[in-house]
Motif scaffolding. Sequence first.
Motif, PDB file in Angstrom:
ATOM      1  N   CYS A   1       9.945  11.731  -2.668  1.00  0.00           N
ATOM      2  CA  CYS A   1       8.802  10.658  -3.332  1.00  0.00           C
ATOM      3  C   CYS A   1       7.752  11.474  -2.615  1.00  0.00           C
ATOM      4  N   THR A   2       6.453  11.471  -3.163  1.00  0.00           N
ATOM      5  CA  THR A   2       5.436  11.885  -2.620  1.00  0.00           C
ATOM      6  C   THR A   2       4.656  10.851  -2.229  1.00  0.00           C
ATOM      7  N   LEU A   3       4.975   9.496  -2.613  1.00  0.00           N
ATOM      8  CA  LEU A   3       4.334   8.347  -2.173  1.00  0.00           C
ATOM      9  C   LEU A   3       5.555   7.458  -1.677  1.00  0.00           C
ATOM     10  N   THR A   4       5.069   6.522  -0.704  1.00  0.00           N
ATOM     11  CA  THR A   4       6.247   5.768  -0.136  1.00  0.00           C
ATOM     12  C   THR A   4       5.186   4.442   0.379  1.00  0.00           C
ATOM     13  N   PRO A   5       5.876   3.171   0.415  1.00  0.00           N
ATOM     14  CA  PRO A   5       5.200   2.082   0.932  1.00  0.00           C
ATOM     15  C   PRO A   5       4.977   2.018   2.354  1.00  0.00           C
ATOM     16  N   MET A   6       3.643   1.895   2.792  1.00  0.00           N
ATOM     17  CA  MET A   6       3.302   1.913   4.129  1.00  0.00           C
ATOM     18  C   MET A   6       4.124   0.995   5.079  1.00  0.00           C
ATOM     19  N   GLY A   7       4.667   1.602   6.237  1.00  0.00           N
ATOM     20  CA  GLY A   7       5.621   0.781   7.081  1.00  0.00           C
ATOM     21  C   GLY A   7       6.995   0.505   6.587  1.00  0.00           C
ATOM     22  N   TRP A   8       7.184   1.218   5.868  1.00  0.00           N
ATOM     23  CA  TRP A   8       8.838   1.193   5.333  1.00  0.00           C
ATOM     24  C   TRP A   8       9.270   2.647   5.774  1.00  0.00           C
ATOM     25  N   ALA A   9      10.651   2.855   6.296  1.00  0.00           N
ATOM     26  CA  ALA A   9      11.113   3.933   6.352  1.00  0.00           C
ATOM     27  C   ALA A   9      12.527   4.018   6.154  1.00  0.00           C
TER      28      ALA A   9
ATOM     29  N   GLU B   1       0.909  -1.256  -0.092  1.00  0.00           N
ATOM     30  CA  GLU B   1      -0.162  -0.071  -0.042  1.00  0.00           C
ATOM     31  C   GLU B   1       0.871   1.310   0.043  1.00  0.00           C
ATOM     32  N   LEU B   2       0.649   2.194  -0.982  1.00  0.00           N
ATOM     33  CA  LEU B   2       1.578   3.387  -1.061  1.00  0.00           C
ATOM     34  C   LEU B   2       0.588   4.490  -0.474  1.00  0.00           C
ATOM     35  N   VAL B   3       1.351   5.140   0.592  1.00  0.00           N
ATOM     36  CA  VAL B   3       0.847   6.186   1.252  1.00  0.00           C
ATOM     37  C   VAL B   3       1.411   7.485   1.029  1.00  0.00           C
ATOM     38  N   ALA B   4       0.787   8.612   1.204  1.00  0.00           N
ATOM     39  CA  ALA B   4       1.536  10.137   1.112  1.00  0.00           C
ATOM     40  C   ALA B   4       2.730   9.973   1.911  1.00  0.00           C
ATOM     41  N   ASN B   5       3.635  10.695   1.260  1.00  0.00           N
ATOM     42  CA  ASN B   5       4.908  10.977   2.114  1.00  0.00           C
ATOM     43  C   ASN B   5       5.446  12.421   1.983  1.00  0.00           C
ATOM     44  N   LYS B   6       5.735  13.115   3.267  1.00  0.00           N
ATOM     45  CA  LYS B   6       5.923  14.505   3.337  1.00  0.00           C
ATOM     46  C   LYS B   6       7.408  14.577   3.784  1.00  0.00           C
ATOM     47  N   GLN B   7       8.315  13.357   3.984  1.00  0.00           N
ATOM     48  CA  GLN B   7       9.428  13.434   4.480  1.00  0.00           C
ATOM     49  C   GLN B   7      10.356  13.452   3.286  1.00  0.00           C
TER      50      GLN B   7
ATOM     51  N   ALA C   1      22.285   8.461   2.462  1.00  0.00           N
ATOM     52  CA  ALA C   1      23.307   8.960   1.773  1.00  0.00           C
ATOM     53  C   ALA C   1      22.856  10.095   0.757  1.00  0.00           C
ATOM     54  N   ALA C   2      23.660  10.813  -0.116  1.00  0.00           N
ATOM     55  CA  ALA C   2      23.034  11.770  -1.128  1.00  0.00           C
ATOM     56  C   ALA C   2      22.433  11.410  -2.225  1.00  0.00           C
ATOM     57  N   ASN C   3      22.793  10.219  -2.621  1.00  0.00           N
ATOM     58  CA  ASN C   3      22.331   9.633  -4.069  1.00  0.00           C
ATOM     59  C   ASN C   3      21.737   8.419  -3.876  1.00  0.00           C
ATOM     60  N   ARG C   4      21.560   7.907  -2.721  1.00  0.00           N
ATOM     61  CA  ARG C   4      21.081   6.630  -2.351  1.00  0.00           C
ATOM     62  C   ARG C   4      20.041   6.599  -1.050  1.00  0.00           C
ATOM     63  N   VAL C   5      18.901   5.895  -1.020  1.00  0.00           N
ATOM     64  CA  VAL C   5      18.113   5.882   0.087  1.00  0.00           C
ATOM     65  C   VAL C   5      17.459   4.350  -0.061  1.00  0.00           C
ATOM     66  N   VAL C   6      17.791   3.755   1.061  1.00  0.00           N
ATOM     67  CA  VAL C   6      17.344   2.448   1.390  1.00  0.00           C
ATOM     68  C   VAL C   6      16.034   2.399   2.415  1.00  0.00           C
ATOM     69  N   LEU C   7      15.078   1.615   1.878  1.00  0.00           N
ATOM     70  CA  LEU C   7      13.891   1.849   2.882  1.00  0.00           C
ATOM     71  C   LEU C   7      13.447   0.267   3.472  1.00  0.00           C
ATOM     72  N   ALA C   8      13.486   0.341   4.781  1.00  0.00           N
ATOM     73  CA  ALA C   8      13.473  -0.853   5.442  1.00  0.00           C
ATOM     74  C   ALA C   8      12.104  -0.787   6.526  1.00  0.00           C
ATOM     75  N   GLN C   9      11.640  -2.087   6.740  1.00  0.00           N
ATOM     76  CA  GLN C   9      10.436  -2.252   7.765  1.00  0.00           C
ATOM     77  C   GLN C   9      11.301  -2.286   9.298  1.00  0.00           C
ATOM     78  N   PRO C  10      10.642  -1.474  10.255  1.00  0.00           N
ATOM     79  CA  PRO C  10      11.118  -1.601  11.549  1.00  0.00           C
ATOM     80  C   PRO C  10      11.507  -2.623  12.165  1.00  0.00           C
ATOM     81  N   GLU C  11      10.796  -3.881  11.811  1.00  0.00           N
ATOM     82  CA  GLU C  11      10.955  -5.063  12.576  1.00  0.00           C
ATOM     83  C   GLU C  11      12.220  -5.746  11.882  1.00  0.00           C
ATOM     84  N   MET C  12      12.464  -5.463  10.668  1.00  0.00           N
ATOM     85  CA  MET C  12      13.740  -6.012   9.877  1.00  0.00           C
ATOM     86  C   MET C  12      14.928  -6.162  11.001  1.00  0.00           C
TER      87      MET C  12
END
Length: 228
Positions: free
Chosen positions: A124-132, A111-117, A138-149
């Motif tokens: 990105c204006t959308l982000t997968p829910m539950g991923w941060a 589920e993609l939800v609104a992102n204001k970060q 990094a300047a040119n790289r973003v890694v999204l993960a779930q908190p329980e990982m």
Amino acid sequence: MDEVKKLLEGFAEEAAVGLPAADIDADIARGRRALRRIKRRRRVTGVLCVAAVSAAVLAFGNQVKWWGSAGSSPVASGGETESSVAASGTPAAPSAKASKGEMSLFASSVELVANKQSWNTIGCTLTPMGWAPEKPIAANRVVLAQPEMRTAEVATKVVLERRETALSLDAVRVTDSDGKTFHIGTLSGRLTGQVKLADQWLLVEAPAGNQAWNDETLRRFLGSCSIN
């Protein structure tokens, strides 16, 4: 019985002098009672023997039923043999613990939800829910993960990367939408999408083996992103 009475009378006549006279009739009566008791014991013993034999037959029959008919493989108490499971053709159900762990990492749908970060130079204006995003960003790289990982394996996470040139994807599908051209395929077995923004490319890699991510979800997510 008359022969027994005559024998007892003969013994009484030869009895030692001074002993009281023998009561033949009383002795015969006692003998009859003793014979009746012996007969009753035999009848009871016979009934008990029949009951014991019946119980043994029933017990043996139950044992045959439990262990299976002749020619069948014995089954240990508490479970099935490997051969019986294989013959049934029904795979074993996954354990609740494994199912729970899989659901926590790989949801049935994304589920993609609104992102204001803001994510540094990638937004990105959308982000997968539950991923941060993992810190530091990094300047040119973003890694999204779930908190329980609890793994450092990047292949299980969502990776966004700003690149000067595009990568070569396998089984690529090209889609035009909202004035952008999306290239979606696989990279080292992972579902991957990339789009050209101005003079640079934005690459997004979905988690490896995660069936919840598909072309449409990846295209929507990628289409909401920009390079600052």
